[in-house]
Scaffold this motif. Sequence first.
Motif, PDB file in Angstrom:
ATOM      1  N   VAL A  66       0.846  -1.193   0.000  1.00 11.03           N
ATOM      2  CA  VAL A  66       0.000   0.000   0.000  1.00 11.03           C
ATOM      3  C   VAL A  66       0.880   1.241   0.000  1.00 11.03           C
ATOM      4  CG1 VAL A  66      -1.687   1.338   1.317  1.00 11.03           C
ATOM      5  CG2 VAL A  66      -1.830  -1.154   1.287  1.00 11.03           C
ATOM      6  N   VAL A  67       0.546   2.172  -0.861  1.00 10.00           N
ATOM      7  CA  VAL A  67       1.130   3.503  -0.825  1.00 10.00           C
ATOM      8  C   VAL A  67      -0.039   4.457  -0.703  1.00 10.00           C
ATOM      9  CG1 VAL A  67       2.425   5.262  -2.080  1.00 10.00           C
ATOM     10  CG2 VAL A  67       3.103   2.856  -2.246  1.00 10.00           C
ATOM     11  N   GLY A  68      -0.053   5.236   0.360  1.00  8.95           N
ATOM     12  CA  GLY A  68      -1.160   6.161   0.578  1.00  8.95           C
ATOM     13  C   GLY A  68      -0.648   7.559   0.813  1.00  8.95           C
ATOM     14  N   ILE A  69      -1.361   8.512   0.290  1.00 12.42           N
ATOM     15  CA  ILE A  69      -1.028   9.915   0.502  1.00 12.42           C
ATOM     16  C   ILE A  69      -2.262  10.555   1.117  1.00 12.42           C
ATOM     17  CG2 ILE A  69      -0.397  12.097  -0.582  1.00 12.42           C
ATOM     18  CD1 ILE A  69       0.830  10.372  -2.864  1.00 12.42           C
ATOM     19  N   ALA A  70      -2.080  11.144   2.300  1.00 11.35           N
ATOM     20  CA  ALA A  70      -3.224  11.723   2.987  1.00 11.35           C
ATOM     21  C   ALA A  70      -2.808  12.952   3.766  1.00 11.35           C
ATOM     22  CB  ALA A  70      -3.836  10.708   3.944  1.00 11.35           C
ATOM     23  N   GLU A  71      -3.746  13.839   3.915  1.00 10.11           N
ATOM     24  CA  GLU A  71      -3.561  15.011   4.754  1.00 10.11           C
ATOM     25  C   GLU A  71      -4.148  14.672   6.114  1.00 10.11           C
ATOM     26  OE1 GLU A  71      -5.425  19.448   4.840  1.00 10.11           O
ATOM     27  OE2 GLU A  71      -4.867  18.616   2.904  1.00 10.11           O
ATOM     28  N   THR A  72      -3.370  14.853   7.163  1.00  6.04           N
ATOM     29  CA  THR A  72      -3.864  14.539   8.499  1.00  6.04           C
ATOM     30  C   THR A  72      -3.690  15.738   9.412  1.00  6.04           C
ATOM     31  OG1 THR A  72      -1.756  13.706   9.330  1.00  6.04           O
ATOM     32  CG2 THR A  72      -3.208  12.117   8.252  1.00  6.04           C
ATOM     33  N   GLY A  73      -4.472  15.754  10.468  1.00  8.53           N
ATOM     34  CA  GLY A  73      -4.346  16.788  11.484  1.00  8.53           C
ATOM     35  C   GLY A  73      -3.522  16.310  12.662  1.00  8.53           C
ATOM     36  N   ARG A  74      -3.451  14.984  12.828  1.00  6.08           N
ATOM     37  CA  ARG A  74      -2.672  14.376  13.902  1.00  6.08           C
ATOM     38  C   ARG A  74      -1.787  13.301  13.306  1.00  6.08           C
ATOM     39  NH1 ARG A  74      -5.928  11.662  18.319  1.00  6.08           N
ATOM     40  NH2 ARG A  74      -3.838  10.986  18.816  1.00  6.08           N
ATOM     41  N   LEU A  75      -0.512  13.477  13.418  1.00  5.24           N
ATOM     42  CA  LEU A  75       0.408  12.505  12.836  1.00  5.24           C
ATOM     43  C   LEU A  75       0.410  11.176  13.579  1.00  5.24           C
ATOM     44  CD1 LEU A  75       3.420  14.818  11.996  1.00  5.24           C
ATOM     45  CD2 LEU A  75       1.683  13.934  10.452  1.00  5.24           C
ATOM     46  N   ASP A  76       0.039  11.173  14.850  1.00  2.00           N
ATOM     47  CA  ASP A  76       0.106   9.931  15.613  1.00  2.00           C
ATOM     48  C   ASP A  76      -1.150   9.078  15.489  1.00  2.00           C
ATOM     49  OD1 ASP A  76      -1.312  11.891  17.044  1.00  2.00           O
ATOM     50  OD2 ASP A  76      -0.947  10.897  18.947  1.00  2.00           O
ATOM     51  N   LEU A  77      -2.270   9.614  15.018  1.00  4.05           N
ATOM     52  CA  LEU A  77      -3.513   8.846  14.950  1.00  4.05           C
ATOM     53  C   LEU A  77      -3.397   7.608  14.070  1.00  4.05           C
ATOM     54  CD1 LEU A  77      -6.527   8.481  15.614  1.00  4.05           C
ATOM     55  CD2 LEU A  77      -7.018   9.999  13.709  1.00  4.05           C
ATOM     56  N   PRO A  78      -2.924   7.712  12.824  1.00  6.66           N
ATOM     57  CA  PRO A  78      -2.815   6.483  12.026  1.00  6.66           C
ATOM     58  C   PRO A  78      -1.868   5.472  12.673  1.00  6.66           C
ATOM     59  CG  PRO A  78      -2.650   8.394  10.619  1.00  6.66           C
ATOM     60  CD  PRO A  78      -2.600   8.890  12.050  1.00  6.66           C
ATOM     61  N   TYR A  79      -0.787   5.951  13.267  1.00  6.37           N
ATOM     62  CA  TYR A  79       0.177   5.043  13.889  1.00  6.37           C
ATOM     63  C   TYR A  79      -0.449   4.280  15.044  1.00  6.37           C
ATOM     64  CZ  TYR A  79       4.163   3.361  16.478  1.00  6.37           C
ATOM     65  OH  TYR A  79       5.031   2.561  17.159  1.00  6.37           O
ATOM     66  N   GLU A  80      -1.243   4.973  15.866  1.00  6.77           N
ATOM     67  CA  GLU A  80      -1.840   4.326  17.034  1.00  6.77           C
ATOM     68  C   GLU A  80      -2.694   3.132  16.649  1.00  6.77           C
ATOM     69  OE1 GLU A  80      -3.973   7.107  19.443  1.00  6.77           O
ATOM     70  OE2 GLU A  80      -2.241   8.427  19.620  1.00  6.77           O
ATOM     71  N   CYS A  81      -3.474   3.258  15.583  1.00  2.00           N
ATOM     72  CA  CYS A  81      -4.370   2.180  15.211  1.00  2.00           C
ATOM     73  C   CYS A  81      -3.700   1.128  14.339  1.00  2.00           C
ATOM     74  CB  CYS A  81      -5.608   2.727  14.499  1.00  2.00           C
ATOM     75  SG  CYS A  81      -6.737   3.516  15.641  1.00  2.00           S
ATOM     76  N   VAL A  82      -2.670   1.484  13.602  1.00  2.00           N
ATOM     77  CA  VAL A  82      -1.999   0.515  12.743  1.00  2.00           C
ATOM     78  C   VAL A  82      -0.996  -0.308  13.544  1.00  2.00           C
ATOM     79  CG1 VAL A  82      -0.402   0.251  10.812  1.00  2.00           C
ATOM     80  CG2 VAL A  82      -2.331   1.783  10.604  1.00  2.00           C
ATOM     81  N   GLN A  83      -0.386   0.283  14.565  1.00  2.00           N
ATOM     82  CA  GLN A  83       0.668  -0.437  15.285  1.00  2.00           C
ATOM     83  C   GLN A  83       0.158  -1.727  15.903  1.00  2.00           C
ATOM     84  OE1 GLN A  83       1.901   2.459  18.174  1.00  2.00           O
ATOM     85  NE2 GLN A  83       0.604   1.638  19.767  1.00  2.00           N
ATOM     86  N   GLY A  84      -1.115  -1.813  16.218  1.00  2.00           N
ATOM     87  CA  GLY A  84      -1.650  -3.035  16.793  1.00  2.00           C
ATOM     88  C   GLY A  84      -1.656  -4.205  15.830  1.00  2.00           C
ATOM     89  N   PHE A  85      -1.566  -3.942  14.539  1.00  2.00           N
ATOM     90  CA  PHE A  85      -1.596  -5.000  13.536  1.00  2.00           C
ATOM     91  C   PHE A  85      -0.233  -5.621  13.302  1.00  2.00           C
ATOM     92  CE2 PHE A  85      -5.218  -2.324  11.973  1.00  2.00           C
ATOM     93  CZ  PHE A  85      -6.188  -3.169  12.470  1.00  2.00           C
ATOM     94  N   PHE A  86       0.830  -4.974  13.779  1.00  2.00           N
ATOM     95  CA  PHE A  86       2.181  -5.470  13.476  1.00  2.00           C
ATOM     96  C   PHE A  86       2.958  -5.784  14.721  1.00  2.00           C
ATOM     97  CE2 PHE A  86       0.833  -2.795   9.983  1.00  2.00           C
ATOM     98  CZ  PHE A  86       0.925  -3.686   8.958  1.00  2.00           C
TER      99      PHE A  86
END
Length: 86
Positions: A66-86
């Motif tokens: 996956v390559v994704g490009i997104a504008e976010t307001g919080r840089l840690d939000l995607p990390y918090e939810c993805v880290q549980g998968f790895f």
Amino acid sequence: PPSKSEVDKFLADNSITIHGTTPLTPILAFNQLDVPEGLRAACDKFAAPTPIQACSWPAMLAGQDVVGIAETGRLDLPYECVQGFF
């Protein structure tokens, strides 16, 4: 899973374009995640997946790149939810 009209509306509302050869159904709610309940519970404090999470998780969970490009307001939000998968 969400209906085709729900998916189409979600993609249009969030200006999302998906390229690839494998059909993808975004995960619009955490209860749609096909992961153990303990991992899903890590996201309970959030109302819904962000658009980039909704569209990238199905491919990642299927073992695709996956390559994704997104504008976010919080840089840690995607990390918090993805880290549980790895």
